[in-house]
Design an enzyme around this catalytic site. Sequence first.
Site, short mmCIF file in Angstrom:
data_model
loop_
_atom_site.label_atom_id
_atom_site.label_comp_id
_atom_site.label_asym_id
_atom_site.label_seq_id
_atom_site.Cartn_x
_atom_site.Cartn_y
_atom_site.Cartn_z
N SER A 221 0.83 -1.19 0.00
CA SER A 221 0.00 0.00 0.00
C SER A 221 0.87 1.25 0.00
O SER A 221 1.71 1.41 -0.88
CB SER A 221 -0.93 -0.06 1.21
OG SER A 221 -1.88 0.94 1.17
N GLU A 340 -8.99 -5.58 -5.06
CA GLU A 340 -8.38 -4.56 -4.21
C GLU A 340 -9.40 -3.62 -3.56
O GLU A 340 -9.37 -3.40 -2.35
CB GLU A 340 -7.41 -3.71 -5.04
CG GLU A 340 -6.13 -4.40 -5.44
CD GLU A 340 -5.07 -4.37 -4.36
OE1 GLU A 340 -5.33 -3.86 -3.26
OE2 GLU A 340 -3.98 -4.90 -4.62
N HIS A 445 -7.97 -5.74 -0.68
CA HIS A 445 -6.75 -5.05 -0.30
C HIS A 445 -6.33 -5.44 1.11
O HIS A 445 -7.14 -5.46 2.02
CB HIS A 445 -7.00 -3.55 -0.38
CG HIS A 445 -5.80 -2.73 -0.10
ND1 HIS A 445 -4.78 -2.55 -1.01
CD2 HIS A 445 -5.43 -2.03 1.00
CE1 HIS A 445 -3.86 -1.78 -0.49
NE2 HIS A 445 -4.23 -1.47 0.73
#
Length: 533
Positions: A221, A340, A445
């Site tokens: 990230s 995601e 995610h």
Amino acid sequence: MPPGPVRQPRLLALILALGIVVGCTSGAPANPSGPETDPAVVRIDAGALRGVIADDHRLFAGIPYAAPPVGPLRFRSPEPATGWTGERDATRPGPRCVQNPGPDLELGRHTDEDCLTLNIWTPAEVGEKRPVMVWIHGGAFVNGSGNVYDARWLASRGDIVVVTVNYRLGTLGFLAHPSLGADGDVGNYGLGDQQAALRWVRDNISAFGGDPQKVTLAGESAGGMSVCDHLVAPASSGLFRAAIIQSGPCQAQADLQLAQQRSLDYAAGVGCGDPATAADCLRALPTDKLRRPVWFYNIGADDLTGPVTGSAALPTAPLAAFADGTAARVPVLIGSTRDEFTLFVALRYLQQGDRYTAEEYPGLLADTFGPNAGAVADRYPLARYDSPALAYAAAVTDGEFACVGDRMARDLSAHQPVYAYEFNDRQAPTPEPLRTLPFPVGASHSLELRYLFDVGGAPPLSPDQQTLSDQMIDYWSGFVTDGVPASPAGPAWPRFGSDPAGGPYLSLQPDGNRVTTGFADEHQCPFWAGLKD
């Protein structure tokens, strides 16, 4: 930069909001034997450190790698840490850096400006020097902590040394007010912290059994975006020999001019509007006045802060450097998760009550994709998906994560070895609130992280998922060891670009990992590449 959402992955916010509890001080207290023979005691130039010994690993936590960035050192590049006398307790992590108060359910507790510490996980056996992975945490550059990532599995099964790092966040990490430094040499203090941690590792990791010549920089990230920055930042050159980028959409960058203007506005808002006195004023403010992040730009309902390009520390945007071959030419492991953006749709649903109706769908696309919204609506029609939430999540997953990553892999692979993956366990365990939604989050995610780190807070892995976890640890640690991801129990992972059909990617899934060539078509990357900026 193409329009798109900029709420980047906020891992710690998710962990706090969804009740994930992480312990970074596993194991029993160290054996109180003499420091000359006790593996719980390590001596470096700064002094002696007493850590924690467990059956399968050692942990040394809360080690200062730079001086406290307070008072006159606030909004400056990090200075070296000072030493200490006697044994320093290294059994507990240091405080988190100051967080964005919005998602921080701990309301600032366990945070401090004096936060530049790192944690080191090593195999239990002290012997030959092991390769090193330095992990940069996610959290949108406004939340998170290296303390979240219990790396015992990578250290024990992978036989590597893992270092997790805290760095300045939000305003304290990235305010780019022009009075704070020489022309262009402002902002990016958090990025400078990461570089200081890498220099500390270079100078000290051998004392912990790590090989300073075999350092891999990794992150997810915002941490993955940081890795992108270090691939092009001049001061990062030579500090690592390989890189891992997980779910890092590195197209999101603030330019110096915009960041400076937003920083001027921020300073005025906290009572430091006079440019002649702003630097002293900002450095004298109580920490609580600076907890709210400086936002460099807004797209739709989402904000972004973070590293500033066109600056002295980061002259070139990563995607441009990847394309022209000027990034550091080191092996790269890169990938994303299959779904995601469902995480962010889910968090808005849980925290703000957003229901994502069919009537709202055109507006969501307009806020996110601007003039391209009509083309995106045609490509991602509601009739194809079980709900508007999943239609929107699919569009953002493809346009802002999957296809950006595919472009990065293609550009980098023209100059260096690249290995690409997709995490594809759509039944990955999630915290309980994510299991109450009217839509599935799938392989969303951050869900791959608990296959590498012990982050807890969700149902245990199934036997097949545990096998996938073991294989992922093998692949990651193999890449850290020699630049090639390999698992004795999984298929060979080919280099990206080695198959003219596309990719290839390694699809990571509990019913058996497999090499695929259809990633770009599945995520409609030719469509996204054809849109106008």
